[in-house]
Motif scaffolding. Structure first.
Motif, mmCIF file in Angstrom:
data_model
loop_
_atom_site.group_PDB
_atom_site.id
_atom_site.type_symbol
_atom_site.label_atom_id
_atom_site.label_comp_id
_atom_site.label_asym_id
_atom_site.label_seq_id
_atom_site.Cartn_x
_atom_site.Cartn_y
_atom_site.Cartn_z
ATOM 1 N N MET A 1 0.835 -1.180 0.000
ATOM 2 C CA MET A 1 0.000 0.000 0.000
ATOM 3 C C MET A 1 0.879 1.242 0.000
ATOM 4 S SD MET A 1 -3.090 0.720 2.580
ATOM 5 C CE MET A 1 -3.500 2.349 3.048
ATOM 6 N N ALA A 2 0.578 2.185 -0.864
ATOM 7 C CA ALA A 2 1.378 3.403 -0.986
ATOM 8 C C ALA A 2 1.140 4.322 0.207
ATOM 9 C CB ALA A 2 1.027 4.130 -2.274
ATOM 10 N N ALA A 3 2.168 5.082 0.546
ATOM 11 C CA ALA A 3 2.058 6.035 1.644
ATOM 12 C C ALA A 3 1.101 7.155 1.266
ATOM 13 C CB ALA A 3 3.430 6.606 1.973
ATOM 14 N N LYS A 4 0.419 7.697 2.272
ATOM 15 C CA LYS A 4 -0.526 8.784 2.041
ATOM 16 C C LYS A 4 0.228 10.058 1.701
ATOM 17 C CE LYS A 4 -3.968 11.555 4.352
ATOM 18 N NZ LYS A 4 -4.521 11.952 5.633
ATOM 19 N N LYS A 5 -0.239 10.758 0.671
ATOM 20 C CA LYS A 5 0.384 12.028 0.303
ATOM 21 C C LYS A 5 -0.053 13.094 1.294
ATOM 22 C CE LYS A 5 1.455 11.441 -4.458
ATOM 23 N NZ LYS A 5 2.507 12.172 -5.076
ATOM 24 N N GLU A 6 0.887 13.862 1.758
ATOM 25 C CA GLU A 6 0.623 14.953 2.679
ATOM 26 C C GLU A 6 0.838 16.270 1.962
ATOM 27 O OE1 GLU A 6 -0.487 14.714 5.829
ATOM 28 O OE2 GLU A 6 -0.491 12.526 5.737
ATOM 29 N N LYS A 7 0.095 17.291 2.372
ATOM 30 C CA LYS A 7 0.208 18.617 1.772
ATOM 31 C C LYS A 7 0.824 19.575 2.770
ATOM 32 C CE LYS A 7 -3.784 17.971 -1.194
ATOM 33 N NZ LYS A 7 -5.121 18.457 -1.559
ATOM 34 N N TYR A 8 1.655 20.467 2.250
ATOM 35 C CA TYR A 8 2.344 21.457 3.068
ATOM 36 C C TYR A 8 2.251 22.817 2.391
ATOM 37 C CZ TYR A 8 4.303 17.247 5.090
ATOM 38 O OH TYR A 8 4.442 16.023 5.689
ATOM 39 N N GLU A 9 2.272 23.870 3.189
ATOM 40 C CA GLU A 9 2.260 25.226 2.652
ATOM 41 C C GLU A 9 3.697 25.664 2.373
ATOM 42 O OE1 GLU A 9 0.817 29.725 3.834
ATOM 43 O OE2 GLU A 9 0.831 28.175 5.362
ATOM 44 N N VAL A 10 3.932 26.232 1.199
ATOM 45 C CA VAL A 10 5.251 26.755 0.848
ATOM 46 C C VAL A 10 5.374 28.151 1.470
ATOM 47 C CG1 VAL A 10 6.770 27.446 -1.039
ATOM 48 C CG2 VAL A 10 5.314 25.430 -1.292
ATOM 49 N N ILE A 11 6.403 28.343 2.303
ATOM 50 C CA ILE A 11 6.590 29.634 2.971
ATOM 51 C C ILE A 11 7.838 30.362 2.466
ATOM 52 C CG2 ILE A 11 5.259 29.023 5.017
ATOM 53 C CD1 ILE A 11 7.897 28.416 6.456
ATOM 54 N N GLN A 12 8.578 29.726 1.568
ATOM 55 C CA GLN A 12 9.750 30.343 0.939
ATOM 56 C C GLN A 12 9.902 29.716 -0.442
ATOM 57 O OE1 GLN A 12 11.965 32.825 1.990
ATOM 58 N NE2 GLN A 12 12.749 32.623 -0.066
ATOM 59 N N ASP A 13 10.043 30.546 -1.474
ATOM 60 C CA ASP A 13 10.210 30.024 -2.838
ATOM 61 C C ASP A 13 11.377 29.032 -2.899
ATOM 62 O OD1 ASP A 13 8.310 31.951 -3.393
ATOM 63 O OD2 ASP A 13 9.611 33.169 -4.657
ATOM 64 N N PHE A 14 11.167 27.945 -3.648
ATOM 65 C CA PHE A 14 12.267 27.004 -3.897
ATOM 66 C C PHE A 14 11.987 26.200 -5.153
ATOM 67 C CE2 PHE A 14 9.283 24.278 -1.677
ATOM 68 C CZ PHE A 14 9.510 23.004 -2.160
ATOM 69 N N ARG A 15 13.033 25.629 -5.727
ATOM 70 C CA ARG A 15 12.916 24.733 -6.876
ATOM 71 C C ARG A 15 13.247 23.329 -6.390
ATOM 72 N NH1 ARG A 15 12.475 25.683 -12.115
ATOM 73 N NH2 ARG A 15 13.131 27.833 -11.855
ATOM 74 N N ASP A 16 12.345 22.392 -6.638
ATOM 75 C CA ASP A 16 12.547 21.015 -6.214
ATOM 76 C C ASP A 16 13.721 20.408 -6.974
ATOM 77 O OD1 ASP A 16 12.032 17.966 -6.445
ATOM 78 O OD2 ASP A 16 10.732 18.607 -4.804
ATOM 79 N N LYS A 17 14.661 19.846 -6.245
ATOM 80 C CA LYS A 17 15.875 19.311 -6.876
ATOM 81 C C LYS A 17 15.601 18.075 -7.728
ATOM 82 C CE LYS A 17 17.428 16.222 -3.226
ATOM 83 N NZ LYS A 17 18.547 15.790 -2.449
ATOM 84 N N ASP A 18 14.520 17.352 -7.427
ATOM 85 C CA ASP A 18 14.213 16.138 -8.173
ATOM 86 C C ASP A 18 13.402 16.418 -9.440
ATOM 87 O OD1 ASP A 18 15.520 14.590 -6.234
ATOM 88 O OD2 ASP A 18 13.703 14.472 -5.022
ATOM 89 N N THR A 19 12.397 17.297 -9.327
ATOM 90 C CA THR A 19 11.499 17.545 -10.457
ATOM 91 C C THR A 19 11.808 18.847 -11.200
ATOM 92 O OG1 THR A 19 9.908 18.777 -9.108
ATOM 93 C CG2 THR A 19 9.626 16.364 -9.232
ATOM 94 N N GLN A 20 12.625 19.691 -10.612
ATOM 95 C CA GLN A 20 12.943 21.019 -11.142
ATOM 96 C C GLN A 20 11.728 21.949 -11.157
ATOM 97 O OE1 GLN A 20 16.192 22.026 -11.713
ATOM 98 N NE2 GLN A 20 16.482 20.045 -10.740
ATOM 99 N N LYS A 21 10.638 21.552 -10.482
ATOM 100 C CA LYS A 21 9.444 22.388 -10.407
ATOM 101 C C LYS A 21 9.681 23.520 -9.413
ATOM 102 C CE LYS A 21 4.534 22.400 -9.393
ATOM 103 N NZ LYS A 21 3.347 21.643 -9.010
#
Length: 68
Positions: A1-21
């Motif tokens: 069973m896959a882990a539950k996705k959790e949501k978080y608020e972004v409080i400082q701009d950043f670029r995800d190192k894995d997805t480049q998003k």
């Protein structure tokens, strides 16, 4: 069973190192990796979503306080 996705608020701009998003302040970051979220929270990029506190489940009751 896959882990539950959790949501978080972004409080400082950043670029995800894995997805480049690019995540901008005020947007939502979703992940199933608690370790990744904790890493980003420790560095000041993420916060828990407002109103999502596992220790206090929502009761659905309205406050007795009147707005003035």
């Amino acid at each position: 069973m896959a882990a539950k996705k959790e949501k978080y608020e972004v409080i400082q701009d950043f670029r995800d190192k894995d997805t480049q998003k690019l995540y901008l302040t005020g947007s939502e970051y979703e992940t199933d990796s608690k370790e990744r979220a904790d890493f980003l929270k420790e560095r000041g990029y993420l916060a828990d979503m407002p109103g999502e506190d596992a220790a206090e489940p929502a009761t659905g009751k309205k406050s007795d306080k009147k707005e003035e």
